[in-house]
Design a protein around this motif. Sequence first.
Motif, PDB file in Angstrom:
ATOM      1  N   MET A  44      -8.221   8.287  -0.618  1.00  0.00           N
ATOM      2  CA  MET A  44      -7.380   7.799   0.480  1.00  0.00           C
ATOM      3  C   MET A  44      -8.259   7.572   1.712  1.00  0.00           C
ATOM      4  SD  MET A  44      -5.092   7.968  -1.546  1.00  0.00           S
ATOM      5  CE  MET A  44      -4.468   8.943  -2.880  1.00  0.00           C
ATOM      6  N   LEU A  45      -8.812   6.363   1.783  1.00  0.00           N
ATOM      7  CA  LEU A  45      -9.738   6.060   2.880  1.00  0.00           C
ATOM      8  C   LEU A  45      -9.124   5.118   3.905  1.00  0.00           C
ATOM      9  CD1 LEU A  45     -13.066   5.710   0.837  1.00  0.00           C
ATOM     10  CD2 LEU A  45     -12.268   7.676   2.161  1.00  0.00           C
ATOM     11  N   GLY A  46      -7.795   5.160   4.015  1.00  0.00           N
ATOM     12  CA  GLY A  46      -7.135   4.393   5.062  1.00  0.00           C
ATOM     13  C   GLY A  46      -6.470   3.123   4.572  1.00  0.00           C
ATOM     14  N   LYS A  69       6.329   9.462  -0.832  1.00  0.00           N
ATOM     15  CA  LYS A  69       7.098   9.158   0.389  1.00  0.00           C
ATOM     16  C   LYS A  69       7.948   7.907   0.213  1.00  0.00           C
ATOM     17  CE  LYS A  69       4.603   7.425   3.853  1.00  0.00           C
ATOM     18  NZ  LYS A  69       3.765   7.358   5.072  1.00  0.00           N
ATOM     19  N   GLU A  70       7.386   6.924  -0.483  1.00  0.00           N
ATOM     20  CA  GLU A  70       8.073   5.634  -0.663  1.00  0.00           C
ATOM     21  C   GLU A  70       9.319   5.760  -1.523  1.00  0.00           C
ATOM     22  OE1 GLU A  70       4.877   6.312  -1.307  1.00  0.00           O
ATOM     23  OE2 GLU A  70       3.938   5.301   0.394  1.00  0.00           O
ATOM     24  N   GLN A  97      -5.624   3.604  -5.782  1.00  0.00           N
ATOM     25  CA  GLN A  97      -6.644   3.879  -4.770  1.00  0.00           C
ATOM     26  C   GLN A  97      -7.182   5.271  -5.091  1.00  0.00           C
ATOM     27  OE1 GLN A  97      -5.142   4.313  -0.774  1.00  0.00           O
ATOM     28  NE2 GLN A  97      -7.108   3.861   0.168  1.00  0.00           N
ATOM     29  N   PRO A 120       0.858  -1.190   0.000  1.00  0.00           N
ATOM     30  CA  PRO A 120       0.000   0.000   0.000  1.00  0.00           C
ATOM     31  C   PRO A 120       0.895   1.240   0.000  1.00  0.00           C
ATOM     32  CG  PRO A 120      -0.612  -1.548   1.747  1.00  0.00           C
ATOM     33  CD  PRO A 120       0.738  -1.950   1.250  1.00  0.00           C
ATOM     34  N   ALA A 125      -6.982   0.650   1.390  1.00  0.00           N
ATOM     35  CA  ALA A 125      -5.899   0.451   0.408  1.00  0.00           C
ATOM     36  C   ALA A 125      -5.688  -1.045   0.162  1.00  0.00           C
ATOM     37  CB  ALA A 125      -4.607   1.095   0.907  1.00  0.00           C
ATOM     38  N   ALA A 149      -0.301   4.540  -1.256  1.00  0.00           N
ATOM     39  CA  ALA A 149      -1.107   5.635  -1.790  1.00  0.00           C
ATOM     40  C   ALA A 149      -1.220   6.810  -0.830  1.00  0.00           C
ATOM     41  CB  ALA A 149      -2.508   5.120  -2.140  1.00  0.00           C
ATOM     42  N   GLY A 150      -0.702   6.638   0.398  1.00  0.00           N
ATOM     43  CA  GLY A 150      -0.873   7.685   1.419  1.00  0.00           C
ATOM     44  C   GLY A 150      -0.230   9.007   1.019  1.00  0.00           C
ATOM     45  N   TYR A 151      -0.681  10.077   1.641  1.00  0.00           N
ATOM     46  CA  TYR A 151      -0.186  11.410   1.282  1.00  0.00           C
ATOM     47  C   TYR A 151       1.205  11.709   1.853  1.00  0.00           C
ATOM     48  CZ  TYR A 151      -4.857  12.687  -0.371  1.00  0.00           C
ATOM     49  OH  TYR A 151      -6.025  12.747  -1.054  1.00  0.00           O
ATOM     50  N   GLY A 152       1.594  11.009   2.915  1.00  0.00           N
ATOM     51  CA  GLY A 152       2.904  11.285   3.521  1.00  0.00           C
ATOM     52  C   GLY A 152       3.007  12.695   4.061  1.00  0.00           C
ATOM     53  N   THR A 153       1.962  13.130   4.766  1.00  0.00           N
ATOM     54  CA  THR A 153       1.916  14.534   5.211  1.00  0.00           C
ATOM     55  C   THR A 153       3.055  14.885   6.167  1.00  0.00           C
ATOM     56  OG1 THR A 153       0.352  13.861   6.910  1.00  0.00           O
ATOM     57  CG2 THR A 153      -0.566  14.866   4.933  1.00  0.00           C
ATOM     58  N   ARG A 154       3.557  13.870   6.907  1.00  0.00           N
ATOM     59  CA  ARG A 154       4.635  14.178   7.859  1.00  0.00           C
ATOM     60  C   ARG A 154       5.922  14.607   7.149  1.00  0.00           C
ATOM     61  NH1 ARG A 154       4.744   8.798  11.053  1.00  0.00           N
ATOM     62  NH2 ARG A 154       3.658   8.120   9.184  1.00  0.00           N
TER      63      ARG A 154
HETATM   64  P1  UTP Z   1       0.360   6.279   7.122  1.00  0.00           P
HETATM   65  O1  UTP Z   1      -0.439   6.219   8.339  1.00  0.00           O
HETATM   66  O2  UTP Z   1       1.852   6.309   7.259  1.00  0.00           O
HETATM   67  O3  UTP Z   1      -0.171   7.522   6.268  1.00  0.00           O
HETATM   68  O4  UTP Z   1      -0.057   5.046   6.225  1.00  0.00           O
HETATM   69  P2  UTP Z   1       0.486   8.444   5.207  1.00  0.00           P
HETATM   70  O5  UTP Z   1      -0.597   9.259   4.635  1.00  0.00           O
HETATM   71  O6  UTP Z   1       1.299   7.682   4.182  1.00  0.00           O
HETATM   72  O7  UTP Z   1       1.553   9.323   6.018  1.00  0.00           O
HETATM   73  P3  UTP Z   1       1.303  10.584   6.971  1.00  0.00           P
HETATM   74  O8  UTP Z   1       0.864  10.027   8.297  1.00  0.00           O
HETATM   75  O9  UTP Z   1       0.281  11.454   6.319  1.00  0.00           O
HETATM   76  O10 UTP Z   1       2.649  11.241   7.045  1.00  0.00           O
HETATM   77  C1  UTP Z   1       0.489   3.765   6.379  1.00  0.00           C
HETATM   78  C2  UTP Z   1       0.669   3.116   5.026  1.00  0.00           C
HETATM   79  O11 UTP Z   1      -0.591   2.953   4.392  1.00  0.00           O
HETATM   80  C3  UTP Z   1      -0.606   3.561   3.113  1.00  0.00           C
HETATM   81  C4  UTP Z   1       0.514   4.589   3.140  1.00  0.00           C
HETATM   82  O12 UTP Z   1       1.011   4.820   1.841  1.00  0.00           O
HETATM   83  C5  UTP Z   1       1.526   3.920   4.078  1.00  0.00           C
HETATM   84  O13 UTP Z   1       2.345   3.001   3.370  1.00  0.00           O
HETATM   85  N1  UTP Z   1      -1.937   4.161   2.908  1.00  0.00           N
HETATM   86  C6  UTP Z   1      -2.531   4.870   3.901  1.00  0.00           C
HETATM   87  C7  UTP Z   1      -2.576   3.996   1.691  1.00  0.00           C
HETATM   88  O14 UTP Z   1      -2.034   3.341   0.769  1.00  0.00           O
HETATM   89  N2  UTP Z   1      -3.817   4.540   1.523  1.00  0.00           N
HETATM   90  C8  UTP Z   1      -4.435   5.253   2.496  1.00  0.00           C
HETATM   91  O15 UTP Z   1      -5.575   5.715   2.276  1.00  0.00           O
HETATM   92  C9  UTP Z   1      -3.772   5.427   3.708  1.00  0.00           C
END
Ligand code: UTP
Length: 276
Positions: free
Chosen positions: A105-107, A25-26, A102, A8, A111, A10-15
């Motif tokens: 981004m619904l968690g 982020k990956e 995805q 997975p 994903a 797809a997360g935004y990697g906001t940190r």
């Molecule tokens: P994180 O909790 O690290 O979220 O997701 P994030 O958005 O990537 O990072 P921050 O917290 O905003 O900095 C854990 C894993 O789940 C994936 C992320 O890519 C990460 O590998 N993920 C999370 C998804 O693929 N889709 C989502 O909707 C949420």
Amino acid sequence: MIKKCLFPAAGYGTRFLPATKAVPKEMLPILTKPLMQYGVEEALSAGITNMAIVTGRGKRAIEDHFDNAFELESQLSGTSKESYLKDIKEIIKKSTFTYVRQKKMLGLGHAILTGEPLIGDEPFAVVLADDLCDCDEDGVISQMIEVYNQYQCSVIAIEEVPMNQTSKYGIIAGNLVDNSDDTYRVTDMVEKPKEESAPSNMAIIGRYILTPDIFNILKSIRPDKNGEIQITDALLVQAKQSKVIAYKFKGRRFDCGGIEGFIQATNYFAKKQGII
Ligand code: UTP
């Protein structure tokens, strides 16, 4: 046999903003290697060659990284720099990459469910590439496959964390099985509990072996108060049927999704390679 690994990503990697505004982020590197490549190498070393990646908008660099780069390769061909591409070319040769997007981004649970068409009806591994693991011998996924082969149910990797950190993780309760000191039958799981209400200090990290019934369970899970579908909720359904094993892996983990863990990992690998 575990033949597929789901990533997975797809997360935004906001940190990591603003770095992650245009760069996934990956794809952030520890030394010269992107986090995602470490994860793929871990899966490959466990005998998995089918990499299923859940991506999202702005993540095309991941696909490009795991594809041939003819122009670059022909430029470097025959020069001293050719060796820089040796490892990644080997990975591309050995692996098959499939992708799905995805759309919202619904968690993490959502994903993983999005990855269902890439996985089908078979048990599979999950690697969250921002949890970077380093092991002396077998990688974490290899260790977990051994546990899966013994118990034939979902396996989650855990690590003991300080009690004041439980609110950052999914935390398990469980009982040791078969006189082991590292393998638990999970009885309960709580997502990000406060120290006072945490059932233990055993935290779930970003490595899973999941049985395919997880997909139907995920379809029935309601979103949490943030609108996200949590994998922990689906695993809890399996745990209530005594079908989840938690395994305290041997090795080190770095949370490279945050700045502190990212710096620690960079220093650790730089020291290990004699760079500093
Ligand atoms: P994180 O909790 O690290 O979220 O997701 P994030 O958005 O990537 O990072 P921050 O917290 O905003 O900095 C854990 C894993 O789940 C994936 C992320 O890519 C990460 O590998 N993920 C999370 C998804 O693929 N889709 C989502 O909707 C949420």
